[in-house]
Design an enzyme around this catalytic site. Structure first.
Site, PDB file in Angstrom:
ATOM      1  N   ASP A   1       0.501   5.640  38.078  1.00  0.00           N
ATOM      2  CA  ASP A   1      -0.136   6.575  39.012  1.00  0.00           C
ATOM      3  C   ASP A   1       0.462   6.479  40.416  1.00  0.00           C
ATOM      4  OD1 ASP A   1      -1.738   7.587  37.071  1.00  0.00           O
ATOM      5  OD2 ASP A   1      -3.638   6.844  37.879  1.00  0.00           O
TER       6      ASP A   1
ATOM      7  N   SER B   1      -6.785  -3.067  27.755  1.00  0.00           N
ATOM      8  CA  SER B   1      -7.643  -3.532  28.839  1.00  0.00           C
ATOM      9  C   SER B   1      -6.859  -3.806  30.120  1.00  0.00           C
ATOM     10  CB  SER B   1      -8.420  -4.768  28.357  1.00  0.00           C
ATOM     11  OG  SER B   1      -9.458  -5.090  29.242  1.00  0.00           O
TER      12      SER B   1
ATOM     13  N   LYS C   1      -8.706   0.614  25.785  1.00  0.00           N
ATOM     14  CA  LYS C   1      -9.941  -0.155  25.992  1.00  0.00           C
ATOM     15  C   LYS C   1     -10.190  -0.235  27.497  1.00  0.00           C
ATOM     16  CE  LYS C   1     -12.983  -3.700  25.944  1.00  0.00           C
ATOM     17  NZ  LYS C   1     -13.642  -4.254  27.144  1.00  0.00           N
TER      18      LYS C   1
END
Length: 432
Positions: free
Chosen positions: A302, A291, A316
């Site tokens: 990224d 999460s 998740k």
């Protein structure tokens, strides 16, 4: 020419009229279909109430139907009856006890995402990836997440037994645990021995994480690189995950949230004013990272702001909302309403974060017989400590407190993923 224009006008009118008729027919068919579906549901409920072998009340039938519906949607959506809704609202107070364990559904099996640091589950030996077969004597087959959590909660100092299946073990393992008040230290930082490197461990993303991380980074201005340890971090508050990334990234999207309508997208962006450091970063993750910790590691990956080291994360990446279904809000549904997307557009849900460098847990590889090689500096340091103990000096206590803030070479040698991470961090510093 006038006749031609008149022809086009009539043709356009007929086209609009036909489209309107078609739209009305489709709406009529849709309403008819909805009516038939609702009639089918009512028919089944009535039939069960009338013919089922046991006397079962209408209210109970509807509750079971709601539970079945929510369970079929996904592992995180669920129906919360009055009892479950009340338990959902319980905060960790004097009468609330737990295990310090975060669970999720993986392939319809109740799976441990991670035990939280220094909690009963952690001390008892529960591990990420354990599949829970039984809670005490109750099978977890077809059990919902909320039902499982409810069973694991209880008064402090009461006992509970979990029967788990663990990879690499030939038979199920029974783990006895004593419930306790869960007190979590979400963030702690240590300097790495003989290195200008800072180690920050985040156990979960509670409301104070960003503030504490900022404080620790600012308290170490000479740090040349940071190890951010998110292993076995089950997640927490989205705002804190965003805030943590914002400490390292000064612009661009951190994470976005998309619901059923793809045009209805909420984006969360980094701000230059909140960035506190530009030093190289290595993030440690494993199968217990989920999460919010996946949002942090994925966003930093990224943005090419950090190298991710360890094992693939849990996966998740969905957003749940508690929606009332009664006027007094005594009954609710927990419904998946959106998914998280990383800056590159990829989703976390069911895929997780793949590390840039794969490293497995365990002890670091050592030189053969290195444990028998005692250096003069090590011997001298040992003798100094023993001498101070003998003198009963206050310096011993001060030294112990100082050591608690330092990650020693001995600690590092027992952690292969950390060893790999430090090696990569040093390389990044040299390249920079």
């Amino acid at each position: 020419m006038k006749k031609l224009n008149k022809f086009f006008l009539i043709a356009s009118f007929l086209l609009v009229l036909s489209q309107s008729v078609i739209a009305k027919e489709e709406a009529k068919e849709s309403n008819q279909s909805r009516f038939e579906s609702l009639s089918k549901l009512t028919q089944v409920i009535g039939t069960v109430e009338k013919y089922y072998v046991d006397d079962i009340k209408l209210e109970e039938i509807v509750d079971k139907a709601l539970k079945g519906l929510m369970q079929e949607l996904d592992a995180h959506s669920t129906y919360l009856d009055k009892k479950s809704s009340k338990e959902m609202s319980i905060q960790t107070s004097g009468e609330f006890g737990g295990l310090g364990i975060t669970v999720g559904m993986r392939d319809a099996a109740l799976t441990v995402i991670s035990p939280i640091d220094d909690t009963p589950a952690d001390k008892a030996g529960v591990e990420p990836g354990d599949i829970i077969l039984k809670i005490d004597d109750k099978s977890t087959l077809n059990m919902t997440l909320d039902e499982a959590v409810s069973l694991m909660r209880g008064k402090p100092k009461t006992k509970i037994a979990l029967t788990v299946v663990r990879e690499g073990e030939n038979k199920p393992i029974k783990i006895d645990i004593v419930r306790d008040i869960i007190k979590i230290k979400s963030v702690f930082a240590k300097n790495i021995e003989n290195e200008d490197l800072l180690y920050i461990r985040v156990a979960s993303f509670d409301k104070n994480v960003t503030t504490t991380m900022r404080k620790e980074i600012k308290a170490n201005p000479k740090t040349k690189g940071i190890i951010l340890d998110l292993r076995n971090n089950p997640g927490g508050l989205l705002t804190q995950a965003i805030g943590a990334v914002d400490l390292f990234v000064d612009n661009g999207v951190i994470v976005s949230q998309k619901g059923r309508d793809v045009t209805d997208e909420e984006k969360f962006n980094a701000k230059p004013s909140t960035t506190v450091t530009k030093v190289p970063v290595v993030v440690l993750v494993n199968g217990g990272s989920a999460s919010a910790s996946e949002i942090v590691s994925g966003a930093l990956q990224d943005h090419k702001r950090a190298i991710i080291v360890g094992e693939k994360t849990f996966g998740k990446g969905s957003v749940q909302a508690i929606l009332p279904i009664t006027q007094d809000r005594s009954e609710n549904i927990k419904l998946t309403v959106a998914k998280y997307y990383l800056p590159s557009g990829r989703t976390i849900q069911a895929t997780g974060i793949t590390p840039d460098v794969l490293a497995y847990a365990g002890e670091a590889v050592k030189e053969k017989n290195s444990e028998f090689k005692i250096k003069e500096a090590d011997l001298k340091k040992h003798l100094e400590v023993e001498l101070k103990k003998d003198n009963g000096s206050k310096e011993v206590k001060e030294k112990e407190e100082e050591d608690s803030k330092v990650l020693t070479k001995e600690d590092i040698s027992k952690d292969n993923q950390l060893t790999v991470g430090i090696g990569i961090l040093k390389s990044l510093i040299i390249i920079k």
